[in-house]
Design a protein around this motif. Structure first.
Motif, PDB file in Angstrom:
ATOM      1  N   ARG A  36       0.837  -1.207   0.000  1.00 59.49           N
ATOM      2  CA  ARG A  36       0.000   0.000   0.000  1.00 59.49           C
ATOM      3  C   ARG A  36       0.869   1.253   0.000  1.00 59.49           C
ATOM      4  N   ALA A  37       1.953   1.227   0.772  1.00 61.39           N
ATOM      5  CA  ALA A  37       2.871   2.370   0.817  1.00 61.39           C
ATOM      6  C   ALA A  37       3.484   2.633  -0.558  1.00 61.39           C
ATOM      7  N   LEU A  38       3.913   1.564  -1.226  1.00 55.68           N
ATOM      8  CA  LEU A  38       4.505   1.719  -2.557  1.00 55.68           C
ATOM      9  C   LEU A  38       3.471   2.223  -3.562  1.00 55.68           C
ATOM     10  N   SER A  39       2.271   1.676  -3.512  1.00 52.15           N
ATOM     11  CA  SER A  39       1.214   2.087  -4.438  1.00 52.15           C
ATOM     12  C   SER A  39       0.841   3.555  -4.254  1.00 52.15           C
ATOM     13  N   ALA A  40       1.048   4.070  -3.037  1.00 56.00           N
ATOM     14  CA  ALA A  40       0.705   5.464  -2.736  1.00 56.00           C
ATOM     15  C   ALA A  40       1.869   6.422  -2.984  1.00 56.00           C
ATOM     16  N   GLY A  41       2.995   5.919  -3.523  1.00 55.24           N
ATOM     17  CA  GLY A  41       4.079   6.817  -3.899  1.00 55.24           C
ATOM     18  C   GLY A  41       5.384   6.666  -3.156  1.00 55.24           C
ATOM     19  N   ALA A  42       5.500   5.686  -2.260  1.00 60.31           N
ATOM     20  CA  ALA A  42       6.765   5.470  -1.543  1.00 60.31           C
ATOM     21  C   ALA A  42       7.761   4.750  -2.455  1.00 60.31           C
ATOM     22  N   SER A  43       9.019   4.772  -2.061  1.00 55.42           N
ATOM     23  CA  SER A  43      10.059   4.015  -2.761  1.00 55.42           C
ATOM     24  C   SER A  43      10.698   3.045  -1.774  1.00 55.42           C
ATOM     25  N   VAL A  44      11.200   1.928  -2.302  1.00 53.91           N
ATOM     26  CA  VAL A  44      11.786   0.889  -1.459  1.00 53.91           C
ATOM     27  C   VAL A  44      13.120   1.363  -0.898  1.00 53.91           C
ATOM     28  N   SER A  45      13.265   1.232   0.401  1.00 54.96           N
ATOM     29  CA  SER A  45      14.525   1.493   1.069  1.00 54.96           C
ATOM     30  C   SER A  45      15.196   0.177   1.442  1.00 54.96           C
ATOM     31  N   ARG A  46      14.401  -0.775   1.934  1.00 54.62           N
ATOM     32  CA  ARG A  46      14.879  -2.128   2.262  1.00 54.62           C
ATOM     33  C   ARG A  46      13.758  -3.093   1.900  1.00 54.62           C
ATOM     34  N   ALA A  47      14.056  -4.034   1.024  1.00 54.81           N
ATOM     35  CA  ALA A  47      13.045  -4.979   0.557  1.00 54.81           C
ATOM     36  C   ALA A  47      12.499  -5.811   1.718  1.00 54.81           C
ATOM     37  N   LEU A  48      11.274  -6.269   1.564  1.00 53.78           N
ATOM     38  CA  LEU A  48      10.684  -7.157   2.569  1.00 53.78           C
ATOM     39  C   LEU A  48      11.505  -8.425   2.686  1.00 53.78           C
ATOM     40  N   GLU A  49      11.692  -8.874   3.924  1.00 53.70           N
ATOM     41  CA  GLU A  49      12.430 -10.108   4.156  1.00 53.70           C
ATOM     42  C   GLU A  49      12.058 -10.675   5.521  1.00 53.70           C
ATOM     43  N   ASP A  50      12.315 -11.965   5.682  1.00 53.92           N
ATOM     44  CA  ASP A  50      12.182 -12.597   6.992  1.00 53.92           C
ATOM     45  C   ASP A  50      13.463 -12.289   7.754  1.00 53.92           C
ATOM     46  N   ASN A  51      13.323 -11.784   8.972  1.00 53.60           N
ATOM     47  CA  ASN A  51      14.474 -11.354   9.765  1.00 53.60           C
ATOM     48  C   ASN A  51      15.022 -12.490  10.619  1.00 53.60           C
ATOM     49  N   ASP A  52      16.337 -12.533  10.800  1.00 55.95           N
ATOM     50  CA  ASP A  52      16.980 -13.541  11.645  1.00 55.95           C
ATOM     51  C   ASP A  52      16.504 -13.451  13.091  1.00 55.95           C
ATOM     52  N   TYR A  53      16.164 -12.254  13.547  1.00 53.61           N
ATOM     53  CA  TYR A  53      15.748 -12.043  14.935  1.00 53.61           C
ATOM     54  C   TYR A  53      14.248 -12.251  15.129  1.00 53.61           C
ATOM     55  N   GLY A  54      13.559 -12.606  14.063  1.00 56.54           N
ATOM     56  CA  GLY A  54      12.120 -12.863  14.125  1.00 56.54           C
ATOM     57  C   GLY A  54      11.326 -11.861  13.322  1.00 56.54           C
ATOM     58  N   GLY A  55      10.174 -12.283  12.888  1.00 57.55           N
ATOM     59  CA  GLY A  55       9.287 -11.411  12.144  1.00 57.55           C
ATOM     60  C   GLY A  55       9.707 -11.199  10.707  1.00 57.55           C
ATOM     61  N   ARG A  56       8.912 -10.435  10.029  1.00 61.39           N
ATOM     62  CA  ARG A  56       9.131 -10.105   8.627  1.00 61.39           C
ATOM     63  C   ARG A  56       8.976  -8.600   8.499  1.00 61.39           C
ATOM     64  N   GLY A  57       9.788  -7.982   7.657  1.00 61.30           N
ATOM     65  CA  GLY A  57       9.662  -6.544   7.509  1.00 61.30           C
ATOM     66  C   GLY A  57      10.432  -5.983   6.339  1.00 61.30           C
ATOM     67  N   GLY A  58      10.163  -4.725   6.077  1.00 59.71           N
ATOM     68  CA  GLY A  58      10.837  -3.982   5.032  1.00 59.71           C
ATOM     69  C   GLY A  58      10.628  -2.496   5.272  1.00 59.71           C
ATOM     70  N   SER A  59      11.317  -1.662   4.509  1.00 60.29           N
ATOM     71  CA  SER A  59      11.278  -0.217   4.725  1.00 60.29           C
ATOM     72  C   SER A  59      11.065   0.527   3.420  1.00 60.29           C
ATOM     73  N   VAL A  60      10.408   1.676   3.540  1.00 64.79           N
ATOM     74  CA  VAL A  60      10.170   2.549   2.402  1.00 64.79           C
ATOM     75  C   VAL A  60      10.509   3.976   2.783  1.00 64.79           C
ATOM     76  N   LEU A  61      10.649   4.811   1.768  1.00 63.06           N
ATOM     77  CA  LEU A  61      10.744   6.253   1.946  1.00 63.06           C
ATOM     78  C   LEU A  61       9.448   6.846   1.408  1.00 63.06           C
ATOM     79  N   ASP A  62       8.771   7.658   2.239  1.00 60.07           N
ATOM     80  CA  ASP A  62       7.520   8.266   1.800  1.00 60.07           C
ATOM     81  C   ASP A  62       7.825   9.386   0.797  1.00 60.07           C
ATOM     82  N   PRO A  63       6.793  10.014   0.216  1.00 61.81           N
ATOM     83  CA  PRO A  63       7.042  11.054  -0.788  1.00 61.81           C
ATOM     84  C   PRO A  63       7.893  12.233  -0.313  1.00 61.81           C
TER      85      PRO A  63
END
Length: 133
Positions: free
Chosen positions: A93-120
């Motif tokens: 949803r963030a990408l569709s609304a105009g964000a750009s990828v900062s860190r791709a989604l991934e499963d983390n070694d410390y648990g959970g799943r996540g990724g990062s974007v930069l907003d407009p």
């Protein structure tokens, strides 16, 4: 002013990151697209947002306003981690609304799943399922 009627969720939030936006209306559209809900928004006679409180539906909230001076130092320089049961959905949803990828989604070694974007405006938003304990 726009204000929602249910204040119970907002009353339980004890930390409110505060942001300043150069183009507050673009960012309001972006926040809404990502999944934030408006709690209250106060505009002055010129239509600038003097103060707004928006809630993350899974817990938490942010405050923000317009950069009316052009000298606010943190506009576009903030970083926030949002915990969500659906990091993939929030990320998309963030990408569709105009964000750009900062860190791709991934499963983390410390648990959970996540990724990062930069907003407009260049703020760094991380979406993840990892809940610090």
């Amino acid at each position: 002013m726009t204000e929602t009627t249910d204040k119970t969720t907002a009353g339980s939030v004890r930390m409110w990151p505060a942001l300043t936006f150069r183009d507050v209306d673009t960012m309001i559209d972006w926040l809404r697209a990502v999944g934030f809900t408006e709690h209250s928004t106060y505009r002055n006679e010129a239509g600038e947002v003097e103060h707004a409180e928006w809630l993350w539906p899974e817990g938490g909230g942010i405050m923000f306003g317009s950069d009316t001076t052009g000298i606010v130092r943190n506009a576009g320089g903030s970083a926030i981690y949002l915990i969500t049961r659906d990091p993939d959905g929030a990320f998309e949803r963030a990408l569709s609304a105009g964000a750009s990828v900062s860190r791709a989604l991934e499963d983390n070694d410390y648990g959970g799943r996540g990724g990062s974007v930069l907003d407009p405006e260049g703020n760094h938003w991380s979406f993840g399922s990892y809940q610090p304990s």
